[in-house]
Design an enzyme around this catalytic site. Structure first.
Site, mmCIF file in Angstrom:
data_model
loop_
_atom_site.group_PDB
_atom_site.id
_atom_site.type_symbol
_atom_site.label_atom_id
_atom_site.label_comp_id
_atom_site.label_asym_id
_atom_site.label_seq_id
_atom_site.Cartn_x
_atom_site.Cartn_y
_atom_site.Cartn_z
ATOM 1 N N ASP A 196 0.841 -1.201 0.000
ATOM 2 C CA ASP A 196 0.000 0.000 0.000
ATOM 3 C C ASP A 196 0.875 1.249 0.000
ATOM 4 O OD1 ASP A 196 -3.263 0.242 0.940
ATOM 5 O OD2 ASP A 196 -2.064 2.086 1.038
ATOM 6 N N ASP A 247 3.670 1.542 -4.563
ATOM 7 C CA ASP A 247 2.801 2.346 -5.419
ATOM 8 C C ASP A 247 2.584 1.549 -6.696
ATOM 9 O OD1 ASP A 247 1.603 4.092 -7.158
ATOM 10 O OD2 ASP A 247 3.034 5.731 -6.841
ATOM 11 N N VAL A 248 1.359 1.099 -6.929
ATOM 12 C CA VAL A 248 1.115 0.211 -8.074
ATOM 13 C C VAL A 248 1.270 0.923 -9.419
ATOM 14 C CG1 VAL A 248 -0.343 -1.400 -6.770
ATOM 15 C CG2 VAL A 248 -1.415 0.479 -8.071
ATOM 16 N N ASN A 289 -6.169 -5.317 -5.614
ATOM 17 C CA ASN A 289 -7.323 -4.611 -5.064
ATOM 18 C C ASN A 289 -7.178 -3.083 -5.047
ATOM 19 O OD1 ASN A 289 -9.745 -4.376 -3.058
ATOM 20 N ND2 ASN A 289 -8.004 -3.445 -1.983
ATOM 21 N N TYR A 333 -14.453 5.615 -14.303
ATOM 22 C CA TYR A 333 -14.368 4.525 -13.319
ATOM 23 C C TYR A 333 -14.937 3.229 -13.918
ATOM 24 C CZ TYR A 333 -14.861 1.881 -8.998
ATOM 25 O OH TYR A 333 -14.784 0.907 -8.036
ATOM 26 N N THR A 368 -16.798 1.224 3.133
ATOM 27 C CA THR A 368 -15.372 1.430 3.427
ATOM 28 C C THR A 368 -15.109 2.932 3.535
ATOM 29 O OG1 THR A 368 -14.731 1.720 1.120
ATOM 30 C CG2 THR A 368 -14.840 -0.559 1.925
HETATM 31 P P1 NAD Z 1 -10.207 2.440 0.192
HETATM 32 O O1 NAD Z 1 -10.002 3.839 -0.334
HETATM 33 O O2 NAD Z 1 -10.791 2.238 1.537
HETATM 34 O O3 NAD Z 1 -8.816 1.657 0.118
HETATM 35 C C1 NAD Z 1 -8.007 1.710 -1.027
HETATM 36 C C2 NAD Z 1 -6.568 1.416 -0.621
HETATM 37 O O4 NAD Z 1 -5.779 1.424 -1.825
HETATM 38 C C3 NAD Z 1 -5.976 2.498 0.307
HETATM 39 O O5 NAD Z 1 -5.316 1.878 1.406
HETATM 40 C C4 NAD Z 1 -4.986 3.240 -0.582
HETATM 41 O O6 NAD Z 1 -3.867 3.759 0.127
HETATM 42 C C5 NAD Z 1 -4.580 2.138 -1.570
HETATM 43 N N1 NAD Z 1 -4.053 2.691 -2.812
HETATM 44 C C6 NAD Z 1 -4.568 3.671 -3.581
HETATM 45 N N2 NAD Z 1 -3.774 3.945 -4.611
HETATM 46 C C7 NAD Z 1 -2.709 3.096 -4.506
HETATM 47 C C8 NAD Z 1 -1.518 2.905 -5.266
HETATM 48 N N3 NAD Z 1 -1.241 3.665 -6.331
HETATM 49 N N4 NAD Z 1 -0.658 1.932 -4.883
HETATM 50 C C9 NAD Z 1 -0.909 1.185 -3.776
HETATM 51 N N5 NAD Z 1 -2.005 1.334 -3.000
HETATM 52 C C10 NAD Z 1 -2.881 2.284 -3.366
HETATM 53 O O7 NAD Z 1 -11.079 1.751 -0.939
HETATM 54 P P2 NAD Z 1 -11.969 0.410 -0.949
HETATM 55 O O8 NAD Z 1 -13.381 0.822 -0.903
HETATM 56 O O9 NAD Z 1 -11.455 -0.585 0.010
HETATM 57 O O10 NAD Z 1 -11.700 -0.069 -2.447
HETATM 58 C C11 NAD Z 1 -10.796 -1.089 -2.767
HETATM 59 C C12 NAD Z 1 -11.112 -1.617 -4.152
HETATM 60 O O11 NAD Z 1 -12.474 -1.984 -4.187
HETATM 61 C C13 NAD Z 1 -10.913 -0.619 -5.293
HETATM 62 O O12 NAD Z 1 -10.345 -1.305 -6.400
HETATM 63 C C14 NAD Z 1 -12.317 -0.183 -5.633
HETATM 64 O O13 NAD Z 1 -12.446 0.209 -6.985
HETATM 65 C C15 NAD Z 1 -13.092 -1.438 -5.340
HETATM 66 N N6 NAD Z 1 -14.516 -1.257 -5.063
HETATM 67 C C16 NAD Z 1 -14.927 -0.517 -3.989
HETATM 68 C C17 NAD Z 1 -16.295 -0.379 -3.764
HETATM 69 C C18 NAD Z 1 -16.823 0.413 -2.605
HETATM 70 O O14 NAD Z 1 -18.035 0.700 -2.600
HETATM 71 N N7 NAD Z 1 -16.027 0.766 -1.610
HETATM 72 C C19 NAD Z 1 -17.204 -0.996 -4.619
HETATM 73 C C20 NAD Z 1 -16.749 -1.745 -5.691
HETATM 74 C C21 NAD Z 1 -15.390 -1.874 -5.900
#
Ligand code: NAD
Length: 251
Positions: A43, A59-60, A86, A151, A186
């Site tokens: 992360d 950093d991905v 993720n 998105y 989240t």
């Molecule tokens: P979140 O914002 O709570 O967590 C995302 C994490 O990714 C954070 O810890 C952040 O630091 C990390 N991150 C961001 N950019 C990064 C990078 N360049 N390199 C490494 N780490 C990085 O979000 P979440 O809700 O847990 O979402 C996670 C995944 O789930 C995402 O792919 C999102 O598209 C997907 N998603 C979320 C939802 C929702 O409603 N929350 C719904 C469908 C899909």
């Protein structure tokens, strides 16, 4: 690092979870550790990784950073069996609203970021007897929703990528699947709701939009990811909805 194949496969399985410091990634890390998997949470904010998971800075969008993180996890644990792709970021607007820079930024994290991590981990996965990749997709990949052009395009790409990767690697013993969540409670959704004039009312509207009558809990998505990674040994190339019925059902 040049451990023998035997040493690579000693001990319990090891998973890399990108975006493992928050939300769905943190829940996936918890579900996997509860099943005896050793987890490295990759992360931007490794200091925010909680529980028994090892936080590694990554950093991905930076190939060198991803390779360093994968090497560090392999060095630390001696093997890598599971990748949970993720990490992802949000975007809002129609095609009229986001400029090229924003398109490249979001696609770089949400799509190419998954490619980078899978690519770096593949040599390790090929040596694993229980190899699996789980990508975090979204219902936005297959449901048209207003104001989400960028998105949705990124998550549609993740769907196609998941199926193509599943085909490419199934005969190498690597199962590739994805989860497709609806709205999940989240920090991400909490940030979105905080921007509305009445966050409590906006949350209620979002709850009502889901046939289950509520947002998904991050733990529910984390459990689905752990299931696909560990238990679903006959499942490959599947996108598993964890969306409270919002994609398939009309009440
Ligand atoms: P979140 O914002 O709570 O967590 C995302 C994490 O990714 C954070 O810890 C952040 O630091 C990390 N991150 C961001 N950019 C990064 C990078 N360049 N390199 C490494 N780490 C990085 O979000 P979440 O809700 O847990 O979402 C996670 C995944 O789930 C995402 O792919 C999102 O598209 C997907 N998603 C979320 C939802 C929702 O409603 N929350 C719904 C469908 C899909």
């Amino acid at each position: 690092m040049a451990a023998s194949s035997e040493a690579q496969n000693s001990g319990s399985p090891v998973a890399l979870v990108s975006g493992g410091a928050s939300g769905i990634g943190a829940a996936a890390a918890a579900a996997l550790t509860a099943r005896g998997v050793r987890v490295a949470a990759l992360d931007l904010k490794p200091e925010e990784v909680t529980g028994p998971a090892l936080g590694i800075a990554c950093d991905v969008t930076d190939d060198a950073s991803v390779r360093r993180a994968v090497a560090e996890a392999a060095e630390r644990f001696g093997r890598i069996d599971i990748v949970v792709n993720n990490a992802g970021i949000a975007a809002q607007g129609t095609v009229a609203d986001n400029d090229d820079e924003e398109w490249h930024r979001v696609m770089d994290v949400n799509v190419v970021g998954m490619v980078r991590l899978a690519r770096a981990a593949l040599p390790h996965l090929r040596r694993s007897p229980v190899a699996a990749i789980v990508n975090t997709c979204s219902i936005f990949g297959w449901t048209g929703v207003v104001n989400r052009a960028l998105y949705s395009a990124s998550k549609g790409a993740v769907q196609g990528l998941t199926l193509a990767m599943a085909a490419d690697h199934v005969r190498e013993g690597i199962r590739v699947n994805a989860v497709a969540p609806g709205a999940v409670d989240t920090p991400w959704i909490q940030r979105v709701l905080a921007l509305t004039p009445d966050p409590a009312a906006a949350r209620e509207t979002l709850n009502e939009r889901h046939p289950l009558g509520r947002l998904a809990r991050p733990q529910e998505v984390g459990e689905a990811i752990a299931y696909l990674a560990l238990d679903a040994t006959g499942t490959v190339g599947t996108i598993l909805s964890v969306d409270g019925g919002i994609h398939a059902l009309r009440l």
